[in-house]
Design a protein around this motif. Structure first.
Motif, PDB file in Angstrom:
ATOM      1  N   GLU A  27     -24.237  13.278 -53.848  1.00 58.79           N
ATOM      2  CA  GLU A  27     -23.471  14.414 -53.750  1.00 58.79           C
ATOM      3  C   GLU A  27     -22.041  14.208 -54.598  1.00 58.79           C
ATOM      4  O   GLU A  27     -21.296  12.936 -54.210  1.00 58.79           O
ATOM      5  CB  GLU A  27     -23.168  15.117 -52.356  1.00 58.79           C
ATOM      6  N   THR A  31     -22.585  19.296 -57.692  1.00 54.99           N
ATOM      7  CA  THR A  31     -23.877  18.969 -57.818  1.00 54.99           C
ATOM      8  C   THR A  31     -24.362  18.106 -56.459  1.00 54.99           C
ATOM      9  O   THR A  31     -23.453  17.503 -55.899  1.00 54.99           O
ATOM     10  CB  THR A  31     -24.033  18.055 -59.103  1.00 54.99           C
ATOM     11  N   ARG A  32     -25.703  18.448 -56.418  1.00 56.75           N
ATOM     12  CA  ARG A  32     -26.289  17.441 -55.323  1.00 56.75           C
ATOM     13  C   ARG A  32     -27.607  17.085 -55.705  1.00 56.75           C
ATOM     14  O   ARG A  32     -28.065  18.025 -56.342  1.00 56.75           O
ATOM     15  CB  ARG A  32     -26.171  18.455 -54.112  1.00 56.75           C
ATOM     16  N   LEU A  33     -28.146  15.872 -55.242  1.00 56.31           N
ATOM     17  CA  LEU A  33     -29.358  15.448 -55.542  1.00 56.31           C
ATOM     18  C   LEU A  33     -30.295  15.352 -54.295  1.00 56.31           C
ATOM     19  O   LEU A  33     -29.678  14.942 -53.448  1.00 56.31           O
ATOM     20  CB  LEU A  33     -29.393  14.064 -56.338  1.00 56.31           C
ATOM     21  N   TRP A  34     -31.299  16.135 -54.401  1.00 58.33           N
ATOM     22  CA  TRP A  34     -32.346  16.019 -53.186  1.00 58.33           C
ATOM     23  C   TRP A  34     -33.649  15.331 -53.415  1.00 58.33           C
ATOM     24  O   TRP A  34     -34.049  15.476 -54.287  1.00 58.33           O
ATOM     25  CB  TRP A  34     -32.575  17.536 -52.898  1.00 58.33           C
ATOM     26  N   ALA A  47     -37.747  15.067 -57.153  1.00 56.04           N
ATOM     27  CA  ALA A  47     -36.374  15.122 -57.164  1.00 56.04           C
ATOM     28  C   ALA A  47     -35.609  16.154 -57.508  1.00 56.04           C
ATOM     29  O   ALA A  47     -36.373  16.784 -58.554  1.00 56.04           O
ATOM     30  CB  ALA A  47     -35.704  13.669 -57.949  1.00 56.04           C
ATOM     31  N   ARG A  49     -32.276  18.422 -58.468  1.00 57.15           N
ATOM     32  CA  ARG A  49     -30.864  18.288 -58.812  1.00 57.15           C
ATOM     33  C   ARG A  49     -30.407  19.598 -58.753  1.00 57.15           C
ATOM     34  O   ARG A  49     -30.888  20.709 -59.275  1.00 57.15           O
ATOM     35  CB  ARG A  49     -30.378  17.682 -60.081  1.00 57.15           C
ATOM     36  N   TRP A  51     -26.833  22.197 -59.362  1.00 54.63           N
ATOM     37  CA  TRP A  51     -25.681  22.441 -59.891  1.00 54.63           C
ATOM     38  C   TRP A  51     -24.925  23.798 -59.495  1.00 54.63           C
ATOM     39  O   TRP A  51     -25.870  24.740 -59.254  1.00 54.63           O
ATOM     40  CB  TRP A  51     -25.674  22.426 -61.450  1.00 54.63           C
ATOM     41  N   TRP A  91     -31.166  24.940 -60.391  1.00 60.30           N
ATOM     42  CA  TRP A  91     -31.912  23.679 -60.017  1.00 60.30           C
ATOM     43  C   TRP A  91     -32.724  23.066 -61.083  1.00 60.30           C
ATOM     44  O   TRP A  91     -33.238  23.786 -61.846  1.00 60.30           O
ATOM     45  CB  TRP A  91     -32.985  24.347 -58.773  1.00 60.30           C
ATOM     46  N   GLN A  92     -32.973  21.884 -60.853  1.00 59.83           N
ATOM     47  CA  GLN A  92     -33.654  21.316 -61.972  1.00 59.83           C
ATOM     48  C   GLN A  92     -34.651  20.238 -61.130  1.00 59.83           C
ATOM     49  O   GLN A  92     -33.972  19.260 -60.642  1.00 59.83           O
ATOM     50  CB  GLN A  92     -32.817  20.266 -63.004  1.00 59.83           C
TER      51      GLN A  92
END
Length: 159
Positions: A27, A31-34, A47, A49, A51, A91-92
């Protein structure tokens, strides 16, 4: 179905009735990566991402950049999947590549007080250079990697 706002999403949330958010991996501001799962493809790991907090111009530039990155096809670079617009961001989704990260490698070597030898550096370069070449020489991405753009980005904006 409404997509959760990236800033307020919680573990277990579903995006587009398909992608489940499982665990936050990293984090930073905006932005945050899940780590998640694609529930329509047998819980395939992905994964995701997120924003948020972007202006309309920043969001348009980000979406354009992500569309260009979809054109990169190389086995060492995760393929980008679906972009999901959301209120105040996007979201990506991208494929999940399991294994050790470069950061894990550096940390384990530091704990054992090891340094890279010349042979290891050459091996690392042999693994990284083809992926970098794929990024740099993809026609739709060439403008992202120009020397002038990179020099300007050092002063004004993140790539």
């Amino acid at each position: 179905m409404a997509v959760p706002t990236p800033a307020e999403a919680a573990s277990g949330a579903l995006l587009e009735r398909r992608y489940r958010l499982d665990e936050v991996l990293s984090e930073a501001e905006g932005t945050r990566l899940w780590r998640g799962a694609d529930t329509l493809v047998g819980e395939l790991p992905v994964a995701i991402r997120a924003w948020w907090g972007l202006t309309d111009e920043e969001l348009a530039a980000l979406q354009q950049r992500l569309e260009r990155l979809k054109a990169v096809l190389h086995p060492q670079i995760p393929r980008l999947g679906e972009q999901l617009p959301a209120e105040g961001g996007c979201w990506q989704v991208r494929e999940w590549i399991s294994g050790r990260t470069y950061q894990d490698l550096l940390q384990s070597r530091q704990e054992r007080q090891l340094v890279f030898g010349s042979g290891e550096v050459l091996l690392l370069l042999r693994q990284l250079l083809p992926a970098l070449a794929a990024l740099i020489f993809t026609p739709s991405l060439r403008t992202l990697w120009s020397a002038a753009r990179i020099e300007g980005a050092k002063r004004t904006e993140p790539l």
